[in-house]
Design an enzyme around this catalytic site. Structure first.
Site, PDB file in Angstrom:
ATOM      1  N   ASP A  22       0.828  -1.216   0.000  1.00  0.00           N
ATOM      2  CA  ASP A  22       0.000   0.000   0.000  1.00  0.00           C
ATOM      3  C   ASP A  22       0.862   1.266   0.000  1.00  0.00           C
ATOM      4  O   ASP A  22       1.969   1.268   0.540  1.00  0.00           O
ATOM      5  CB  ASP A  22      -0.906  -0.020   1.238  1.00  0.00           C
ATOM      6  CG  ASP A  22      -2.097   0.907   1.093  1.00  0.00           C
ATOM      7  OD1 ASP A  22      -2.290   1.471   0.003  1.00  0.00           O
ATOM      8  OD2 ASP A  22      -2.835   1.074   2.082  1.00  0.00           O
ATOM      9  N   ASN A  70     -10.532  -2.967  -6.418  1.00  0.00           N
ATOM     10  CA  ASN A  70      -9.698  -2.041  -7.194  1.00  0.00           C
ATOM     11  C   ASN A  70     -10.291  -1.691  -8.569  1.00  0.00           C
ATOM     12  O   ASN A  70      -9.866  -0.736  -9.213  1.00  0.00           O
ATOM     13  CB  ASN A  70      -8.276  -2.597  -7.384  1.00  0.00           C
ATOM     14  CG  ASN A  70      -7.415  -2.491  -6.138  1.00  0.00           C
ATOM     15  OD1 ASN A  70      -6.502  -3.278  -5.932  1.00  0.00           O
ATOM     16  ND2 ASN A  70      -7.697  -1.502  -5.283  1.00  0.00           N
ATOM     17  N   ARG A 190       1.606  -4.859   6.134  1.00  0.00           N
ATOM     18  CA  ARG A 190       0.937  -3.819   5.349  1.00  0.00           C
ATOM     19  C   ARG A 190       1.765  -2.550   5.432  1.00  0.00           C
ATOM     20  O   ARG A 190       2.104  -2.099   6.540  1.00  0.00           O
ATOM     21  CB  ARG A 190      -0.488  -3.551   5.832  1.00  0.00           C
ATOM     22  CG  ARG A 190      -1.188  -2.531   4.920  1.00  0.00           C
ATOM     23  CD  ARG A 190      -2.649  -2.336   5.212  1.00  0.00           C
ATOM     24  NE  ARG A 190      -3.262  -1.543   4.156  1.00  0.00           N
ATOM     25  CZ  ARG A 190      -4.506  -1.652   3.737  1.00  0.00           C
ATOM     26  NH1 ARG A 190      -5.307  -2.526   4.281  1.00  0.00           N
ATOM     27  NH2 ARG A 190      -4.963  -0.868   2.770  1.00  0.00           N
ATOM     28  N   ARG A 196      -5.411  -2.073   8.320  1.00  0.00           N
ATOM     29  CA  ARG A 196      -6.624  -2.828   7.958  1.00  0.00           C
ATOM     30  C   ARG A 196      -6.215  -4.093   7.233  1.00  0.00           C
ATOM     31  O   ARG A 196      -5.115  -4.175   6.682  1.00  0.00           O
ATOM     32  CB  ARG A 196      -7.490  -2.005   6.978  1.00  0.00           C
ATOM     33  CG  ARG A 196      -8.220  -0.854   7.533  1.00  0.00           C
ATOM     34  CD  ARG A 196      -9.162  -0.278   6.457  1.00  0.00           C
ATOM     35  NE  ARG A 196      -8.432   0.254   5.321  1.00  0.00           N
ATOM     36  CZ  ARG A 196      -7.855   1.455   5.283  1.00  0.00           C
ATOM     37  NH1 ARG A 196      -7.913   2.254   6.329  1.00  0.00           N
ATOM     38  NH2 ARG A 196      -7.209   1.850   4.202  1.00  0.00           N
TER      39      ARG A 196
END
Ligand code: FPP
Length: 254
Positions: A22, A70, A190, A196
């Protein structure tokens, strides 16, 4: 970085690491560039990560490359990503193969653009006998969908009589997931500071350790990966047991 590597216990590395890559867009925007520059630059992060996995002998790595959500992005960005995925698979296939890496994909890959899905199919076929490590690409992936898909398939077998309702257990369920033959996830990383799971490997990550870093994905390098592994090794994984019961941290799970 050498010290960091020396502090990593080679016998206690996770078997399966999954990464939510991310922060590509923010990385680009911070530099006054358009978002797609972030995606393009993330290829170096992927290479660094794969090298680090190889150095540590981590056998399974899953990358969240494109989620089912996405598709809601601007059309231009989607086609850039599809093109990048296709080109990078094509350009790196020989290297992947030479390194003994087996490629797999999870998700509704048949709904990807034809050029990408056929390159993917070809790459999977070519590398299917490799044994050094497995690289799993989550493409057009949704964990909720994967769970529904498995449920439908089991229900179908119950209707046909090939599975008894009372025989459905965690093993049977796992066998109907995309990842049937892949061990559960030990560690989810992440990047970019977001904390998340975003519909990623919900079943497989039931006991996973979660590691969040502020580093944006295009900046993520080997040292960041080693840092995550070092942090993981400092944690005590109890799998629901009490401390005294933990003889073998990687014992059987049900
Ligand atoms: C998240 O950053 C990144 C993505 C949605 C795309 C990731 C996919 C790739 C880098 C291609 C990978 C290629 C191979 C061959 C595996 P973001 O755009 O959500 O960033 P933001 O949160 O800063 O907007």
């Amino acid at each position: 970085m050498q010290t960091l590597l020396q502090n990593i216990h080679p016998d206690k590395v996770p078997k399966h690491v999954a990464i939510i890559m991310d922060g590509n867009g923010r990385w680009a925007q911070k530099k006054g560039l358009i978002r797609t520059f972030g995606h393009r630059n993330s290829m170096n992060s992927i290479k660094s990560t794969l090298e680090a996995c190889q150095e540590l002998n981590i056998p399974y790595i899953t990358l969240y490359a494109f989620s089912s959500e996405n598709w809601k992005r601007p059309e231009q960005e989607i086609s850039f990503l599809m093109d990048l995925l296709h080109k990078s698979l094509k350009q790196n296939l020989d290297k992947i193969h030479e390194n003994g890496i087996r490629l797999m994909a999870i998700g509704k890959t048949h709904n990807l653009p034809e050029k990408l899905s056929s390159q993917l199919e070809y790459s999977i076929e070519k590398t299917k006998k490799n044994q050094a490590a497995t690289l799993i690409l989550a493409l057009n992936y949704s964990a909720r969908h994967e769970i529904i898909r498995a449920t439908r398939s089991i229900a179908q077998k119950v209707t046909e009589g090939s599975i008894n309702l009372n025989d459905i257990n965690t093993k049977v369920f796992k066998d109907h997931l995309y990842t049937a033959e892949i061990p559960d996830v030990d560690l989810i990383i992440r990047t970019s500071g977001e904390q998340r799971i975003s519909n990623f490997l919900l079943w497989q990550a039931a006991y996973a350790e979660l590691y969040f870093t502020e580093v944006l994905w295009p900046d993520f390098r080997k040292k960041d990966f080693f840092e995550a592994i070092y942090n993981y090794q400092k944690r005590e994984r109890r799998f629901g047991k009490i401390e005294e019961q933990i003889q073998d941290q990687y014992s059987n799970l049900s």
